[in-house]
Scaffold this motif. Structure first.
Motif, PDB file in Angstrom:
ATOM      1  N   GLN A  41       0.826  -1.196   0.000  1.00  0.00           N
ATOM      2  CA  GLN A  41       0.000   0.000   0.000  1.00  0.00           C
ATOM      3  C   GLN A  41       0.864   1.251   0.000  1.00  0.00           C
ATOM      4  OE1 GLN A  41      -2.552  -0.374   3.338  1.00  0.00           O
ATOM      5  NE2 GLN A  41      -4.368  -0.514   2.063  1.00  0.00           N
ATOM      6  N   ALA A  42       0.629   2.105  -0.986  1.00  0.00           N
ATOM      7  CA  ALA A  42       1.387   3.360  -1.018  1.00  0.00           C
ATOM      8  C   ALA A  42       0.821   4.275   0.062  1.00  0.00           C
ATOM      9  CB  ALA A  42       1.229   4.000  -2.383  1.00  0.00           C
ATOM     10  N   ASN A  43       1.645   5.155   0.576  1.00  0.00           N
ATOM     11  CA  ASN A  43       1.147   6.163   1.512  1.00  0.00           C
ATOM     12  C   ASN A  43       1.826   7.485   1.170  1.00  0.00           C
ATOM     13  OD1 ASN A  43       3.655   6.471   2.967  1.00  0.00           O
ATOM     14  ND2 ASN A  43       3.243   4.436   3.815  1.00  0.00           N
ATOM     15  N   ALA A  44       1.445   8.539   1.888  1.00  0.00           N
ATOM     16  CA  ALA A  44       1.933   9.876   1.539  1.00  0.00           C
ATOM     17  C   ALA A  44       3.462   9.945   1.603  1.00  0.00           C
ATOM     18  CB  ALA A  44       1.314  10.903   2.483  1.00  0.00           C
ATOM     19  N   ILE A  49       8.627  10.278  -1.421  1.00  0.00           N
ATOM     20  CA  ILE A  49      10.033   9.889  -1.638  1.00  0.00           C
ATOM     21  C   ILE A  49      10.227   9.420  -3.091  1.00  0.00           C
ATOM     22  CG2 ILE A  49      11.908   8.358  -0.902  1.00  0.00           C
ATOM     23  CD1 ILE A  49      10.393   8.197   1.876  1.00  0.00           C
ATOM     24  N   LYS A  50       9.223   8.686  -3.580  1.00  0.00           N
ATOM     25  CA  LYS A  50       9.290   8.220  -4.976  1.00  0.00           C
ATOM     26  C   LYS A  50       9.335   9.421  -5.931  1.00  0.00           C
ATOM     27  CE  LYS A  50       6.422   5.224  -7.745  1.00  0.00           C
ATOM     28  NZ  LYS A  50       5.271   4.315  -7.637  1.00  0.00           N
ATOM     29  N   ALA A  51       8.521  10.441  -5.636  1.00  0.00           N
ATOM     30  CA  ALA A  51       8.486  11.636  -6.496  1.00  0.00           C
ATOM     31  C   ALA A  51       9.833  12.362  -6.444  1.00  0.00           C
ATOM     32  CB  ALA A  51       7.356  12.562  -6.044  1.00  0.00           C
ATOM     33  N   GLY A  98      12.685   0.367  -1.137  1.00  0.00           N
ATOM     34  CA  GLY A  98      12.503   1.445  -0.159  1.00  0.00           C
ATOM     35  C   GLY A  98      11.249   1.213   0.652  1.00  0.00           C
ATOM     36  N   GLU A  99      10.212   0.766  -0.034  1.00  0.00           N
ATOM     37  CA  GLU A  99       8.934   0.472   0.633  1.00  0.00           C
ATOM     38  C   GLU A  99       9.130  -0.665   1.655  1.00  0.00           C
ATOM     39  OE1 GLU A  99       6.018  -2.096  -1.589  1.00  0.00           O
ATOM     40  OE2 GLU A  99       5.218  -0.113  -2.039  1.00  0.00           O
ATOM     41  N   LEU A 125      15.501   8.460   3.876  1.00  0.00           N
ATOM     42  CA  LEU A 125      14.153   9.043   3.958  1.00  0.00           C
ATOM     43  C   LEU A 125      13.123   7.954   4.256  1.00  0.00           C
ATOM     44  CD1 LEU A 125      14.275  11.612   0.995  1.00  0.00           C
ATOM     45  CD2 LEU A 125      14.275  12.131   3.436  1.00  0.00           C
ATOM     46  N   TYR A 126      13.264   6.791   3.619  1.00  0.00           N
ATOM     47  CA  TYR A 126      12.329   5.689   3.909  1.00  0.00           C
ATOM     48  C   TYR A 126      12.463   5.268   5.382  1.00  0.00           C
ATOM     49  CZ  TYR A 126      11.165   4.888  -1.032  1.00  0.00           C
ATOM     50  OH  TYR A 126      10.701   5.017  -2.326  1.00  0.00           O
TER      51      TYR A 126
END
Ligand SMILES: C[S@@+](CC[C@H](N)C(=O)[O-])C[C@H]1O[C@@H](n2cnc3c(N)ncnc32)[C@H](O)[C@@H]1O
Length: 265
Positions: A41-44, A49-51, A98-99, A125-126
């Motif tokens: 599940q992606a979260n904010a 971080i991906k962006a 990273g997730e 950051l992760y």
């Protein structure tokens, strides 16, 4: 070329032997797989971080980087010019790994996190957003790269990260002195046999039974595979998990010593 072939061979061996969750009988590992590894599940935080990583990948900013992995002659390092875009594409953790780091930290809620190899700070950051209450110490040898990491930490307004700039071999003892325990460690640099074993052993002097150590690129070379195998066999390690790019170590009392190769996307 030989390195690539070795990695392909290791990958095929891993695919043939890695289990899915259906072959796992350890309740601890089963819940880790179903609740942490399979949580996509992606979260904010992870989206942000991906962006950032995608934006950095487009950057043409040139850095003179100190590369500790390819020294020549009597110099233990080499200087290269690399763009931020190239580092973001080739050195930083991928969103999927990273997730996984984020989810591990989110699950185990470590009070202290130690990272070896900051680069642009993407993995940091992760780790840091996975548990904003943790004290994070990250070490990077290259001062120009660490300047960019510092900018990225500032952009995320993160106050729980302390970055130490210097060679792992010089800085790690001082970093460990600042931590009563290492609850979570990510070793992502200096991927060679002796250094990897030494760093893992040094960190293991500060682990508790709830600690987790993640080592990147355990199949990168024959030396890394040897280091990984020997680290897994240390008596302190109870459960070791190989998801190919990462190796994970757990130290819980009450778990019988076991090794797992587990498929991770
Ligand atoms: C693969 S990159 C780290 C990537 C980062 N963890 C991420 O996923 O965003 C490895 C980093 O370790 C640093 N490094 C390698 N060997 C080192 C050493 N002996 N001492 C200090 N830094 C080192 C390199 O400069 C490089 O930036």
């Amino acid at each position: 070329m030989i390195g690539k072939l070795t990695r392909m061979y290791s990958y095929v061996r891993y695919l043939l032997s890695a289990r899915t969750k259906y072959g796992i009988h350890s309740p601890f590992v089963y819940s880790l797989v179903t609740e942490v590894f399979e949580n996509h599940q992606a979260n904010a935080d992870t989206e942000r971080i991906k962006a950032l990583r995608n934006r950095l990948k487009r950057s043409k900013r040139v850095l003179e980087v100190t590369d500790f992995g390819s020294g020549r002659g009597n110099k233990p390092y080499a200087l290269h010019f690399r763009t931020v875009g190239n580092l973001a594409a080739h050195s930083a953790v991928t969103p999927s790994r990273g997730e996984l780091l984020y989810n591990l930290v989110n699950r185990f809620r470590p009070s202290t996190i130690l990272e070896l190899g900051t680069s642009l700070g993407i993995s940091t950051l992760y780790l840091s957003t996975g548990n904003p209450y943790a004290k994070v110490i990250t070490i990077e040898g290259c001062s120009t790269t660490s300047e960019v990491a510092r900018e990225n930490f500032a952009e995320f307004n993160l106050t729980n990260i302390k970055m130490l700039t210097g060679r792992f071999e010089d800085v790690l003892p001082a970093a460990l002195d600042q931590l009563a325990t290492v609850d979570f460690a990510f070793i992502d640099g200096h991927h060679e046999y002796e250094p990897t074993k030494n760093y893992a052993r040094m960190i293991m002097q500060r682990v508790t039974e709830n600690s987790v150590i993640v080592i990147d690129d355990i199949h990168w070379s024959a030396g890394m595979e040897k280091a990984w195998k020997e680290i897994c066999s240390l008596p302190q390690v109870k459960v070791s998990i190989d998801v190919f790019r990462f190796g994970m170590l757990f130290f819980r009392e009450g778990l019988s010593k076991q090794h797992f190769g587990i498929r991770y996307r």
